[in-house]
Motif scaffolding. Structure first.
Motif, PDB file in Angstrom:
ATOM      1  N   PHE A 142      53.729  18.148  30.577  1.00  0.00           N
ATOM      2  CA  PHE A 142      54.657  19.057  31.253  1.00  0.00           C
ATOM      3  C   PHE A 142      55.736  18.280  32.007  1.00  0.00           C
ATOM      4  O   PHE A 142      56.892  18.695  32.075  1.00  0.00           O
ATOM      5  N   VAL A 144      62.489  25.252  30.633  1.00  0.00           N
ATOM      6  CA  VAL A 144      61.566  26.279  31.120  1.00  0.00           C
ATOM      7  C   VAL A 144      60.947  27.034  29.943  1.00  0.00           C
ATOM      8  O   VAL A 144      59.733  27.285  29.931  1.00  0.00           O
ATOM      9  N   ARG A 145      61.766  27.357  28.952  1.00  0.00           N
ATOM     10  CA  ARG A 145      61.228  28.070  27.783  1.00  0.00           C
ATOM     11  C   ARG A 145      60.230  27.191  27.031  1.00  0.00           C
ATOM     12  O   ARG A 145      59.203  27.671  26.551  1.00  0.00           O
ATOM     13  N   ILE A 177      58.358  24.748  28.340  1.00  0.00           N
ATOM     14  CA  ILE A 177      57.151  24.606  29.153  1.00  0.00           C
ATOM     15  C   ILE A 177      56.303  25.874  29.053  1.00  0.00           C
ATOM     16  O   ILE A 177      55.076  25.816  28.906  1.00  0.00           O
ATOM     17  N   ARG A 178      56.971  27.023  29.096  1.00  0.00           N
ATOM     18  CA  ARG A 178      56.270  28.308  28.980  1.00  0.00           C
ATOM     19  C   ARG A 178      55.540  28.399  27.633  1.00  0.00           C
ATOM     20  O   ARG A 178      54.363  28.760  27.576  1.00  0.00           O
ATOM     21  N   ALA A 194      52.628  25.831  27.449  1.00  0.00           N
ATOM     22  CA  ALA A 194      51.507  26.232  28.304  1.00  0.00           C
ATOM     23  C   ALA A 194      50.733  27.377  27.653  1.00  0.00           C
ATOM     24  O   ALA A 194      49.499  27.366  27.595  1.00  0.00           O
ATOM     25  N   HIS A 195      51.461  28.350  27.142  1.00  0.00           N
ATOM     26  CA  HIS A 195      50.793  29.488  26.512  1.00  0.00           C
ATOM     27  C   HIS A 195      49.972  29.027  25.299  1.00  0.00           C
ATOM     28  O   HIS A 195      48.833  29.446  25.111  1.00  0.00           O
ATOM     29  N   PHE A 204      51.254  25.234  35.651  1.00  0.00           N
ATOM     30  CA  PHE A 204      52.619  24.990  35.157  1.00  0.00           C
ATOM     31  C   PHE A 204      53.213  26.254  34.533  1.00  0.00           C
ATOM     32  O   PHE A 204      54.410  26.519  34.655  1.00  0.00           O
ATOM     33  N   GLU A 205      52.362  27.051  33.884  1.00  0.00           N
ATOM     34  CA  GLU A 205      52.823  28.318  33.305  1.00  0.00           C
ATOM     35  C   GLU A 205      53.313  29.250  34.420  1.00  0.00           C
ATOM     36  O   GLU A 205      54.313  29.953  34.257  1.00  0.00           O
ATOM     37  N   ALA A 256      56.735  28.184  35.377  1.00  0.00           N
ATOM     38  CA  ALA A 256      57.702  28.460  34.307  1.00  0.00           C
ATOM     39  C   ALA A 256      58.003  29.957  34.203  1.00  0.00           C
ATOM     40  O   ALA A 256      59.112  30.342  33.842  1.00  0.00           O
ATOM     41  N   ASN A 257      57.024  30.801  34.511  1.00  0.00           N
ATOM     42  CA  ASN A 257      57.195  32.255  34.396  1.00  0.00           C
ATOM     43  C   ASN A 257      57.701  32.911  35.673  1.00  0.00           C
ATOM     44  O   ASN A 257      57.851  34.134  35.716  1.00  0.00           O
TER      45      ASN A 257
END
Lengths: 300, 300
Positions: free
Chosen positions: A129, A144-145, A147-148, A151-152, B129-130, B133-134
């Motif tokens: 990250f 940010v997109r 990392i999102r 993470a998901h 981290f999510e 980011a969200n």
């Protein structure tokens, strides 16, 4: 612009340069082995050493197909390799799959110790990250997109969740739907996200993103079916990890549910569907076609 | 605007509301316990249950001092609690500190199993981290700065590195400089970053950021000295974790190096310095002053 028959060298010839980029970028990300605490940093580097780097190559191949400059892909390529490396270190632990061999060498907890292996996995995840957050060539919204998405894909609804289901499924007979759902998370989600990260770097429109998802899903599932097949037919020396483990652990696999021949047939059909998806993205999806062939032909 | 003597209620009276905000935000972030794989999600919630939430309160107290709206602080408050919770789950594992008791209840690997505990820690880290980011209320540039700061504080050069040094230091006698360096990483880095995240949310100027760093460093070190003192003088029931462990594990502690009285004296001096730093940030740093008092007075 008018040279429509311009000779573009095949992706194959560019793979060494991409792998060299990856190696340099990883070397810059990982603290030097002598950095305090040095044993931890040595072990982090050990854990990232070797491997086929298929996930990084998927980032580069997708990005090249979409016309993205390589320097915008390096952070994503490193991030997926770091997540993959951390997951292997933790999966190999005695409390998990308890494996001694990985990439033809002792696993991290055998070469170092269990505490170090736990911490190595933790720190490699963090670094994934951090790599995206520190990326120079992409803007904050894209970071940010990315990392999102990463993470998901790698959290409790993705890779980690798949590993939990896999552990809980030992000694159970799954049906094919359950097995596909398990692997869509355990290995599929991280493979899929390689395409998505490159799509974010390219600011790809929705239609392309859908085609990338289809390509990534097919490759992910085909890859896992192949993994099950190789676990059954290849030897430990070729694989670089213990062969025949699925049977010992009494795990449901694609060959155990479908038979070896049908499993191979299903993988091949998925590789064909992946190539269809690639062709729908671009008239020149050669990198993605090359990658489908390359993975289809692997023997370890 | 002209009511300069307007009565502002003390931070103390607002703590319950902040803790309720935190609880709601955590509940929204963590997948429901019935989500597949349900055992993993149950265990993730179990790991986040209880605790004093000092790190989240530090985010809120710093943010309030700097005039930040609470909804801009929730993601950071959750993220530091998630990182803290993951680190406890992994630190308690048999391959690490091997502890059976945490927050007055069985540790995750005792209540569930080792594999689940490893995966719970992994997934809680990802979720931290999510969450950033969200985050809805802060812009992409701020999210990236927060993710970068949190990753740096919690990775191999911060919290995880400190834990590695701590494991390697058992049965060694450290000097006071080495002990402070260890704890600046193991517990200090995450405490410090709570102030930094709130500073990012506030877009605080450099001078304020320096004062926040001084406050956070003093609180972090004072907190750890106190921890060592409490480990020696408090009982297991009060602590909610095994008391007297440092001596059993033959660890260097502040009381073992300085003596109990000098250790307490050093902690008190650091709390005083933290209050000085708080006053230099704002004429109304009441939340930060409250927090220094609150931590100074804790008995567990």
């Amino acid at each position: 612009m008018s040279l429509i028959s311009q000779e573009v060298p095949a992706f194959d010839t560019r793979v060494p340069a991409y792998l060299q980029r990856l190696e340099r970028a990883m070397d810059a990300l990982l603290p030097p082995a002598g950095t305090d605490p040095d044993r931890l940093h040595q072990a982090m580097r050990y854990a990232c050493d070797g491997g086929k780097h298929l996930r990084a190559l998927m980032v580069y191949a997708t990005g090249e197909t979409l016309g993205v400059a390589p320097e915008c892909l390096d952070p994503a390529a490193c991030a997926v390799e770091l997540i993959h490396a951390y997951s292997l270190v933790h999966d190999d632990l005695p409390g998990m799959d308890n494996d001694d061999l990985r990439r033809g060498r002792p696993t991290v907890h055998k070469a170092f110790d269990i505490a170090t292996a736990i911490l190595v996995g933790d720190a490699l995840q963090t670094l994934a990250f951090e790599a995206l957050a520190n990326a120079g060539a992409i803007d904050a919204e894209q970071k940010v997109r990315m990392i999102r998405s990463l993470a998901h894909a790698s959290g409790s609804l993705g890779m980690v969740g798949g590993q939990a289901v896999d552990m809980a499924s030992e000694n159970l007979t799954l049906n094919i739907g359950q097995l596909e759902s398990l692997h869509a998370r355990k290995t599929g989600a991280l493979i899929l996200v390689t395409c998505q990260l490159a799509g974010i770097a390219a600011r790809a429109p929705e239609q392309v993103r859908h085609a990338l998802d289809r390509y990534g899903r097919c490759i992910g599932l085909a890859f896992q079916i192949q993994d099950d097949v190789l676990d059954q037919i290849a030897d430990t020396a070729t694989l670089g990890k213990t062969a025949g483990k699925d049977q010992v652990q009494n795990k449901s696999t694609f060959p155990s549910l479908l038979g070896l021949e049908q499993a191979q047939h299903r993988a091949n059909a998925l590789f064909d569907e992946a190539r269809d998806a690639a062709r729908s993205i671009s008239g020149d999806a050669e990198p993605l076609l090359w990658l489908a062939d390359h993975i289809q032909q692997r023997d370890h």
